[in-house]
Design a protein around this motif. Structure first.
Motif, PDB file in Angstrom:
ATOM      1  N   VAL A  80       0.847  -1.190   0.000  1.00 63.54           N
ATOM      2  CA  VAL A  80       0.000   0.000   0.000  1.00 63.54           C
ATOM      3  C   VAL A  80       0.884   1.242   0.000  1.00 63.54           C
ATOM      4  O   VAL A  80       2.042   1.206   0.445  1.00 63.54           O
ATOM      5  CB  VAL A  80      -0.956   0.048   1.218  1.00 63.54           C
ATOM      6  N   ILE A  81       0.334   2.346  -0.500  1.00 67.18           N
ATOM      7  CA  ILE A  81       1.021   3.636  -0.446  1.00 67.18           C
ATOM      8  C   ILE A  81       0.128   4.647   0.264  1.00 67.18           C
ATOM      9  O   ILE A  81      -1.097   4.548   0.222  1.00 67.18           O
ATOM     10  CB  ILE A  81       1.395   4.147  -1.859  1.00 67.18           C
ATOM     11  N   GLY A  82       0.765   5.602   0.920  1.00 69.73           N
ATOM     12  CA  GLY A  82       0.047   6.676   1.596  1.00 69.73           C
ATOM     13  C   GLY A  82       0.358   8.002   0.934  1.00 69.73           C
ATOM     14  O   GLY A  82       1.529   8.325   0.677  1.00 69.73           O
ATOM     15  N   THR A  83      -0.679   8.783   0.649  1.00 71.90           N
ATOM     16  CA  THR A  83      -0.540  10.019  -0.121  1.00 71.90           C
ATOM     17  C   THR A  83      -1.208  11.172   0.615  1.00 71.90           C
ATOM     18  O   THR A  83      -2.323  11.023   1.131  1.00 71.90           O
ATOM     19  CB  THR A  83      -1.196   9.857  -1.510  1.00 71.90           C
ATOM     20  N   PHE A 121       4.421   7.477   2.021  1.00 72.56           N
ATOM     21  CA  PHE A 121       4.433   6.227   2.784  1.00 72.56           C
ATOM     22  C   PHE A 121       4.239   5.048   1.845  1.00 72.56           C
ATOM     23  O   PHE A 121       3.477   5.119   0.876  1.00 72.56           O
ATOM     24  CB  PHE A 121       3.309   6.250   3.825  1.00 72.56           C
ATOM     25  N   GLU A 122       4.953   3.946   2.132  1.00 71.91           N
ATOM     26  CA  GLU A 122       4.762   2.689   1.413  1.00 71.91           C
ATOM     27  C   GLU A 122       5.038   1.551   2.380  1.00 71.91           C
ATOM     28  O   GLU A 122       5.967   1.622   3.189  1.00 71.91           O
ATOM     29  CB  GLU A 122       5.690   2.589   0.203  1.00 71.91           C
ATOM     30  N   SER A 123       4.197   0.488   2.320  1.00 69.33           N
ATOM     31  CA  SER A 123       4.357  -0.607   3.269  1.00 69.33           C
ATOM     32  C   SER A 123       3.824  -1.902   2.683  1.00 69.33           C
ATOM     33  O   SER A 123       2.799  -1.914   2.002  1.00 69.33           O
ATOM     34  CB  SER A 123       3.600  -0.291   4.566  1.00 69.33           C
ATOM     35  N   PRO A 124       4.512  -3.032   2.954  1.00 69.11           N
ATOM     36  CA  PRO A 124       3.972  -4.338   2.565  1.00 69.11           C
ATOM     37  C   PRO A 124       2.816  -4.769   3.475  1.00 69.11           C
ATOM     38  O   PRO A 124       2.064  -5.681   3.136  1.00 69.11           O
ATOM     39  CB  PRO A 124       5.170  -5.276   2.723  1.00 69.11           C
ATOM     40  N   VAL A 125       2.692  -4.142   4.646  1.00 63.61           N
ATOM     41  CA  VAL A 125       1.539  -4.370   5.524  1.00 63.61           C
ATOM     42  C   VAL A 125       0.394  -3.509   4.999  1.00 63.61           C
ATOM     43  O   VAL A 125       0.541  -2.294   4.849  1.00 63.61           O
ATOM     44  CB  VAL A 125       1.871  -3.997   6.984  1.00 63.61           C
ATOM     45  N   VAL A 126      -0.741  -4.136   4.724  1.00 61.78           N
ATOM     46  CA  VAL A 126      -1.798  -3.410   3.994  1.00 61.78           C
ATOM     47  C   VAL A 126      -2.905  -2.862   4.890  1.00 61.78           C
ATOM     48  O   VAL A 126      -3.672  -2.011   4.455  1.00 61.78           O
ATOM     49  CB  VAL A 126      -2.416  -4.306   2.899  1.00 61.78           C
ATOM     50  N   GLU A 127      -3.008  -3.345   6.132  1.00 58.87           N
ATOM     51  CA  GLU A 127      -4.123  -2.937   6.992  1.00 58.87           C
ATOM     52  C   GLU A 127      -3.670  -1.860   7.983  1.00 58.87           C
ATOM     53  O   GLU A 127      -3.126  -2.155   9.047  1.00 58.87           O
ATOM     54  CB  GLU A 127      -4.683  -4.149   7.746  1.00 58.87           C
ATOM     55  N   LYS A 165      -4.452  -2.374  11.908  1.00 64.16           N
ATOM     56  CA  LYS A 165      -5.822  -2.728  12.269  1.00 64.16           C
ATOM     57  C   LYS A 165      -5.802  -3.873  13.274  1.00 64.16           C
ATOM     58  O   LYS A 165      -5.029  -4.823  13.133  1.00 64.16           O
ATOM     59  CB  LYS A 165      -6.629  -3.075  11.020  1.00 64.16           C
ATOM     60  N   PRO A 166      -6.646  -3.816  14.312  1.00 60.83           N
ATOM     61  CA  PRO A 166      -6.478  -4.711  15.465  1.00 60.83           C
ATOM     62  C   PRO A 166      -7.043  -6.113  15.261  1.00 60.83           C
ATOM     63  O   PRO A 166      -8.060  -6.313  14.592  1.00 60.83           O
ATOM     64  CB  PRO A 166      -7.250  -3.986  16.569  1.00 60.83           C
ATOM     65  N   SER A 167      -6.365  -7.072  15.869  1.00 56.76           N
ATOM     66  CA  SER A 167      -6.845  -8.445  15.988  1.00 56.76           C
ATOM     67  C   SER A 167      -6.278  -9.015  17.278  1.00 56.76           C
ATOM     68  O   SER A 167      -5.098  -8.796  17.585  1.00 56.76           O
ATOM     69  CB  SER A 167      -6.383  -9.290  14.803  1.00 56.76           C
ATOM     70  N   TYR A 180       0.881  -2.355  16.119  1.00 57.01           N
ATOM     71  CA  TYR A 180       1.928  -1.330  16.169  1.00 57.01           C
ATOM     72  C   TYR A 180       1.327   0.042  15.896  1.00 57.01           C
ATOM     73  O   TYR A 180       0.376   0.174  15.117  1.00 57.01           O
ATOM     74  CB  TYR A 180       3.024  -1.638  15.135  1.00 57.01           C
ATOM     75  N   LEU A 181       1.915   1.047  16.538  1.00 57.81           N
ATOM     76  CA  LEU A 181       1.516   2.435  16.346  1.00 57.81           C
ATOM     77  C   LEU A 181       2.747   3.250  15.973  1.00 57.81           C
ATOM     78  O   LEU A 181       3.746   3.259  16.703  1.00 57.81           O
ATOM     79  CB  LEU A 181       0.888   3.000  17.626  1.00 57.81           C
ATOM     80  N   TYR A 182       2.692   3.923  14.811  1.00 55.45           N
ATOM     81  CA  TYR A 182       3.791   4.752  14.332  1.00 55.45           C
ATOM     82  C   TYR A 182       3.304   6.180  14.110  1.00 55.45           C
ATOM     83  O   TYR A 182       2.114   6.427  13.857  1.00 55.45           O
ATOM     84  CB  TYR A 182       4.327   4.233  12.992  1.00 55.45           C
ATOM     85  N   ALA A 183       4.245   7.121  14.185  1.00 57.42           N
ATOM     86  CA  ALA A 183       4.018   8.497  13.743  1.00 57.42           C
ATOM     87  C   ALA A 183       4.832   8.716  12.480  1.00 57.42           C
ATOM     88  O   ALA A 183       6.011   8.348  12.415  1.00 57.42           O
ATOM     89  CB  ALA A 183       4.434   9.492  14.818  1.00 57.42           C
ATOM     90  N   ILE A 184       4.207   9.289  11.455  1.00 58.45           N
ATOM     91  CA  ILE A 184       4.895   9.578  10.208  1.00 58.45           C
ATOM     92  C   ILE A 184       4.925  11.082   9.991  1.00 58.45           C
ATOM     93  O   ILE A 184       3.915  11.769  10.142  1.00 58.45           O
ATOM     94  CB  ILE A 184       4.226   8.853   9.014  1.00 58.45           C
ATOM     95  N   ARG A 185       6.115  11.620   9.684  1.00 62.13           N
ATOM     96  CA  ARG A 185       6.270  13.056   9.432  1.00 62.13           C
ATOM     97  C   ARG A 185       5.765  13.361   8.022  1.00 62.13           C
ATOM     98  O   ARG A 185       6.165  12.724   7.044  1.00 62.13           O
ATOM     99  CB  ARG A 185       7.735  13.474   9.547  1.00 62.13           C
TER     100      ARG A 185
END
Length: 233
Positions: free
Chosen positions: A106-109, A122-128, A144-146, A152-157
């Motif tokens: 997934v990518i983040g824009t 942002f780009e990640s192999p984790v999609v949720e 997304k929780p299970s 995990y919780l991240y902050a992205i600049r």
């Protein structure tokens, strides 16, 4: 003070006074089966998300437009890309961040709320991922929780796309972070139940929260000290 909201079945927009005594309809544009609405600056701009007849996720950027004196205002808007996984609006209501599939990743824009000025950060192999735009320069990304998976919780600049891990290796993690990012209320799954804790970013320590509730049922006050929570008795 007025609360603006959208009627899910029709897409009509209303506003109600905080005491509930006054209610006005602002739009009669019908968009059925709305699943989500995100509001921009002063409740004038907003994003409608719904499924079309082919189960494609549509995200429409819209504006409340004043009609003639005898008419209800209407909604006009432009389309964002199809099948956006998740989307969040900046605190000032002028920008958006959304997550799209790209192959097996997934990518983040980021973009202006009208969809212009796109920038991939942002780009990640984790999609949720669940994004929350918490400060002008920081977007929070929570897996997304299970109960059966570590979260995990991240902050992205927003300026550089750099990632900073806040919390991790927590089963069933859900979280709500204060607007100054000094504290995070979070829940963790275990033994057919869950517990709620408060994490202090500066000290890196956690304490049990006196109420067992999900962070999604809480909101931080602007003082970044007070929490308002819904909880079962």
């Amino acid at each position: 003070t007025f609360v603006r909201y959208t009627e899910r079945t029709t897409g009509h927009i209303y506003e109600a006074s905080a005491d509930g005594r006054q209610k006005n309809r602002l739009s009669n544009t019908t968009i059925p089966a709305i699943q989500q609405v995100l509001w921009g600056t002063n409740g004038e701009n907003f994003i409608i998300r719904y499924l079309d007849e082919n189960d494609v996720i549509k995200s429409v950027v819209a504006t409340i437009v004043k009609g003639e004196e005898s008419q209800v205002g209407v909604v006009e808007g432009a389309l964002l890309p199809d099948n956006i996984h998740d989307l969040t609006v900046s605190p000032d209501g002028q920008k958006i961040f959304y997550i799209l599939s790209l192959g097996n990743a997934v990518i983040g824009t980021t973009a202006n709320i009208d969809g212009s000025g796109k920038k991939q950060i942002f780009e990640s192999p984790v999609v949720e991922w669940q994004p929350t735009w918490v400060t002008k320069n920081n977007i929070l990304l929570t897996t997304k929780p299970s109960y059966a998976a570590l979260g995990y919780l991240y902050a992205i600049r927003t300026s550089s796309g750099s990632l900073n891990k806040i919390l991790g290796d927590i089963a069933g993690l859900t979280a709500r972070t204060s607007s100054d990012m000094s504290k995070t209320l979070y829940s963790a799954s275990g033994n057919n139940t869950f517990e709620t804790s408060l994490y202090d970013t500066e000290s890196g320590t956690s304490i049990l929260f006196p109420i067992t509730t999900l962070p999604e049922k809480c909101v931080w006050s602007s003082d970044n000290i007070t929490l308002y929570c819904g909880a079962p008795q």
